[in-house]
Write an enzyme that holds these catalytic residues in place. Structure first.
Site, PDB file in Angstrom:
ATOM      1  N   HIS A  28      40.229  34.491  43.699  1.00 24.67           N
ATOM      2  CA  HIS A  28      40.970  33.431  43.000  1.00 24.67           C
ATOM      3  C   HIS A  28      41.838  32.581  43.938  1.00 24.67           C
ATOM      4  O   HIS A  28      43.058  32.468  43.783  1.00 24.67           O
ATOM      5  CB  HIS A  28      41.704  33.917  41.753  1.00 24.67           C
ATOM      6  CG  HIS A  28      42.665  35.066  41.881  1.00 24.67           C
ATOM      7  ND1 HIS A  28      43.642  35.115  42.831  1.00 24.67           N
ATOM      8  CD2 HIS A  28      42.801  36.186  41.143  1.00 24.67           C
ATOM      9  CE1 HIS A  28      44.352  36.220  42.674  1.00 24.67           C
ATOM     10  NE2 HIS A  28      43.848  36.894  41.664  1.00 24.67           N
ATOM     11  N   HIS A  82      46.693  48.628  35.615  1.00 27.53           N
ATOM     12  CA  HIS A  82      46.774  47.158  35.726  1.00 27.53           C
ATOM     13  C   HIS A  82      45.518  46.575  35.101  1.00 27.53           C
ATOM     14  O   HIS A  82      44.413  47.032  35.383  1.00 27.53           O
ATOM     15  CB  HIS A  82      46.887  46.810  37.221  1.00 27.53           C
ATOM     16  CG  HIS A  82      46.889  45.364  37.549  1.00 27.53           C
ATOM     17  ND1 HIS A  82      47.395  44.388  36.723  1.00 27.53           N
ATOM     18  CD2 HIS A  82      46.466  44.706  38.674  1.00 27.53           C
ATOM     19  CE1 HIS A  82      47.269  43.209  37.321  1.00 27.53           C
ATOM     20  NE2 HIS A  82      46.707  43.377  38.490  1.00 27.53           N
ATOM     21  N   GLU A  84      44.104  43.518  35.309  1.00 25.62           N
ATOM     22  CA  GLU A  84      43.299  42.454  35.925  1.00 25.62           C
ATOM     23  C   GLU A  84      41.875  42.968  36.126  1.00 25.62           C
ATOM     24  O   GLU A  84      41.652  44.149  36.417  1.00 25.62           O
ATOM     25  CB  GLU A  84      43.937  41.992  37.254  1.00 25.62           C
ATOM     26  CG  GLU A  84      43.347  40.676  37.707  1.00 25.62           C
ATOM     27  CD  GLU A  84      44.184  39.934  38.756  1.00 25.62           C
ATOM     28  OE1 GLU A  84      45.179  40.485  39.253  1.00 25.62           O
ATOM     29  OE2 GLU A  84      43.804  38.782  39.075  1.00 25.62           O
ATOM     30  N   ASP A  86      39.542  42.932  38.234  1.00 24.58           N
ATOM     31  CA  ASP A  86      38.998  43.637  39.398  1.00 24.58           C
ATOM     32  C   ASP A  86      39.194  45.154  39.247  1.00 24.58           C
ATOM     33  O   ASP A  86      38.563  45.927  39.970  1.00 24.58           O
ATOM     34  CB  ASP A  86      39.607  43.127  40.713  1.00 24.58           C
ATOM     35  CG  ASP A  86      41.109  42.980  40.689  1.00 24.58           C
ATOM     36  OD1 ASP A  86      41.672  42.797  39.599  1.00 24.58           O
ATOM     37  OD2 ASP A  86      41.730  43.033  41.762  1.00 24.58           O
ATOM     38  N   HIS A 148      52.024  42.843  39.886  1.00 29.53           N
ATOM     39  CA  HIS A 148      52.334  41.435  39.823  1.00 29.53           C
ATOM     40  C   HIS A 148      52.005  40.823  38.478  1.00 29.53           C
ATOM     41  O   HIS A 148      52.051  39.587  38.329  1.00 29.53           O
ATOM     42  CB  HIS A 148      51.590  40.690  40.955  1.00 29.53           C
ATOM     43  CG  HIS A 148      50.087  40.683  40.784  1.00 29.53           C
ATOM     44  ND1 HIS A 148      49.383  39.512  40.706  1.00 29.53           N
ATOM     45  CD2 HIS A 148      49.186  41.665  40.635  1.00 29.53           C
ATOM     46  CE1 HIS A 148      48.102  39.767  40.568  1.00 29.53           C
ATOM     47  NE2 HIS A 148      47.960  41.066  40.515  1.00 29.53           N
ATOM     48  N   ASP A 167      47.904  47.515  42.565  1.00 26.98           N
ATOM     49  CA  ASP A 167      47.864  46.511  43.635  1.00 26.98           C
ATOM     50  C   ASP A 167      48.945  46.764  44.703  1.00 26.98           C
ATOM     51  O   ASP A 167      48.865  46.219  45.821  1.00 26.98           O
ATOM     52  CB  ASP A 167      48.076  45.102  43.067  1.00 26.98           C
ATOM     53  CG  ASP A 167      46.815  44.539  42.412  1.00 26.98           C
ATOM     54  OD1 ASP A 167      45.724  45.088  42.643  1.00 26.98           O
ATOM     55  OD2 ASP A 167      46.936  43.553  41.673  1.00 26.98           O
ATOM     56  N   TYR A 195      48.188  39.927  52.098  1.00 29.26           N
ATOM     57  CA  TYR A 195      48.204  40.326  50.683  1.00 29.26           C
ATOM     58  C   TYR A 195      49.586  40.093  50.074  1.00 29.26           C
ATOM     59  O   TYR A 195      49.719  39.521  48.980  1.00 29.26           O
ATOM     60  CB  TYR A 195      47.807  41.807  50.577  1.00 29.26           C
ATOM     61  CG  TYR A 195      47.484  42.227  49.176  1.00 29.26           C
ATOM     62  CD1 TYR A 195      46.217  42.047  48.651  1.00 29.26           C
ATOM     63  CD2 TYR A 195      48.454  42.792  48.364  1.00 29.26           C
ATOM     64  CE1 TYR A 195      45.918  42.417  47.356  1.00 29.26           C
ATOM     65  CE2 TYR A 195      48.167  43.173  47.074  1.00 29.26           C
ATOM     66  CZ  TYR A 195      46.899  42.980  46.573  1.00 29.26           C
ATOM     67  OH  TYR A 195      46.615  43.336  45.289  1.00 29.26           O
ATOM     68  N   HIS A 228      43.412  48.462  46.296  1.00 25.65           N
ATOM     69  CA  HIS A 228      42.646  47.677  47.277  1.00 25.65           C
ATOM     70  C   HIS A 228      42.925  48.195  48.674  1.00 25.65           C
ATOM     71  O   HIS A 228      44.085  48.447  49.024  1.00 25.65           O
ATOM     72  CB  HIS A 228      43.067  46.200  47.269  1.00 25.65           C
ATOM     73  CG  HIS A 228      42.770  45.475  46.002  1.00 25.65           C
ATOM     74  ND1 HIS A 228      41.491  45.219  45.566  1.00 25.65           N
ATOM     75  CD2 HIS A 228      43.588  44.940  45.073  1.00 25.65           C
ATOM     76  CE1 HIS A 228      41.543  44.556  44.420  1.00 25.65           C
ATOM     77  NE2 HIS A 228      42.803  44.384  44.104  1.00 25.65           N
TER      78      HIS A 228
HETATM   79 FE1  FEO Z   1      46.036  42.160  40.279  1.00 24.51          FE
HETATM   80 FE2  FEO Z   1      43.799  43.763  42.134  1.00 24.51          FE
HETATM   81  O1  FEO Z   1      44.392  42.900  40.638  1.00 24.51           O
END
Ligand code: FEO
Length: 404
Positions: A28, A82, A84, A86, A148, A167, A195, A228
């Site tokens: 993104h 989380h 999101e 991913d 976040h 994250d 990051y 990640h």
């Molecule tokens: Fe905020 Fe890795 O997604």
């Protein structure tokens, strides 16, 4: 598949069952030049528990890694730290395949999962500090709202001393190594900073609070397991310290000059300004032509800078589009405590520099001088003015650095 994609044992009871995305180059708007990983973790307790999932296209890989340890149908609980996609893209199909007894998320996480996937079954909301027994192991949930996303939380596995940090403390870095201490320090430092600069920076005050809260809790931490990049083992203290420092956003002696150019005139001004910055007292200068530098790399350089100087030619009475793109992005990241200035070449109307001045002010950049406009190709006098502008900003950098 399970003979191909295998889980990686991290502790007696914790396995990495995620996926490595070697190919992704845009996340993104963030240039993921080294790819990324989507980390999911399996806890082998009396209640078998999956912590987070992976991006949808990697579901089969995650399921194979799980199957290399335990039949996926044996999963009792799924924790979603989380929402999101991913980390949850694979969730709906995983739920259909596994049919876990329960799914846990924060209250905001439960709402976000419903809004994303319109799930029929319920998601059990957990509170900050709540404990969940897995039988012979225990989890503690800690909300990290707005780090976040509003739903964000982290999960601590007490007996194994593992912090599943979603994250938090992550980085976009695909590698065959699972632990950070197995990777080159310069790569880790760069990707961790990138990051933070591109994802966490706007929430720096909250990062500071959460780090203080974690310190107060004095949790013994053997592993920090983010969603990640590599897992922090011996370097857990290092990543906590880096985040604390980055969140403070203290000004440094470095200046970043970023610009785009049409016929080389704004580029020439940029180089003259860089000379002036050093003469004025900046310790180092990074000049970043937007034709060669991605917006997320500019954000990374700014993470540990003291000044931002931006240049744009005037095109059709306004900013060059790449410069507008950059400032839109940087404004959202809300970098604090920067000195700066604007500059640019123009042909007949020259609105770009005025727009830059206004935009930088709106971003709370402390302008050390009024923006410099020069008509067409700068002559020696114009380059002298550019150098003088750089010197003023350099002096501001030095003064602010001395004051910290
Ligand atoms: Fe905020 Fe890795 O997604």
């Amino acid at each position: 598949m399970k003979d191909v994609f295998q889980a990686v044992k991290l502790t007696d009871r914790v396995y990495w069952v995620g996926a490595i995305d070697w190919a992704i180059r845009d996340f993104h708007g963030y240039a993921t030049t080294r790819g990324t990983t989507y980390n999911a973790y399996l806890v082998l307790a009396e209640k078998v528990t999956l912590v987070d999932t992976v991006k949808a296209p990697f579901r089969a890989e995650m399921m194979a890694r799980i199957a290399s340890v335990v039949a996926p149908e044996r999963i009792d609980y799924i924790i979603s730290n989380h929402s999101e996609m991913d980390h949850t893209g694979a969730l709906p199909e995983t739920l259909a395949a596994v049919r876990p007894e329960k799914v846990f998320a924060s209250a905001n996480g439960a709402k976000a999962l419903r809004a994303h996937f319109h799930l029929d079954g319920g998601v059990t909301a957990v509170r900050d500090g709540e404990r969940l027994s897995l039988g012979d192991r225990n989890l503690v949930f800690l909300e990290t709202r707005m780090l976040h996303w509003p739903d964000s939380m982290v999960t601590y596995l007490a007996e194994e001393q593992v912090l599943f940090s979603q994250d938090g403390f992550g980085m976009h870095l695909a590698s065959s190594e699972r632990y950070a201490d197995e990777l080159p320090q310069d790569v880790l430092r760069h990707e961790a900073a990138k990051y933070f600069a591109n994802i966490l920076l706007p929430f720096s005050p909250l990062v500071t609070k959460v780090l203080a809260h974690v310190r107060d809790l004095a949790l013994p931490i053997r592993l920090i397991a983010p969603d990640h990049g590599p897992i922090h083992r011996r370097d857990a203290g290092w990543i906590l310290e880096q985040w604390g420092r980055w969140a403070a956003q203290a000004p440094t002696g470095k200046a970043v000059v970023v610009y785009d150019t049409m016929w080389g005139s704004t580029a020439l001004l940029a180089r003259a300004i860089a000379e002036g910055l050093l003469a004025g007292g900046a310790e180092t200068v990074q000049v970043m032509p937007l034709a060669a530098c991605h917006r997320s790399d500019v954000a990374t350089e700014l993470l540990e800078a003291g000044a931002l100087v931006v240049g744009s030619p005037t095109i059709n009475n306004t900013l060059f589009p790449t410069v507008a793109d950059l400032l839109t992005y940087l404004e959202g990241l809300r970098r604090q405590h920067l000195a700066g200035a604007a500059f640019g070449s123009y042909g007949w109307s020259g609105e770009a520099v005025g727009r830059l001045d206004a935009w930088l002010k709106a971003m709370k950049v402390d302008l050390a001088a009024e923006g410099l406009r020069t008509v067409y190709v700068p002559d020696a006098a114009a380059l002298g003015l550019a150098r003088a502008l750089g010197t003023k900003v350099g002096e501001a950098v030095r003064a602010r650095r001395a004051a910290t």
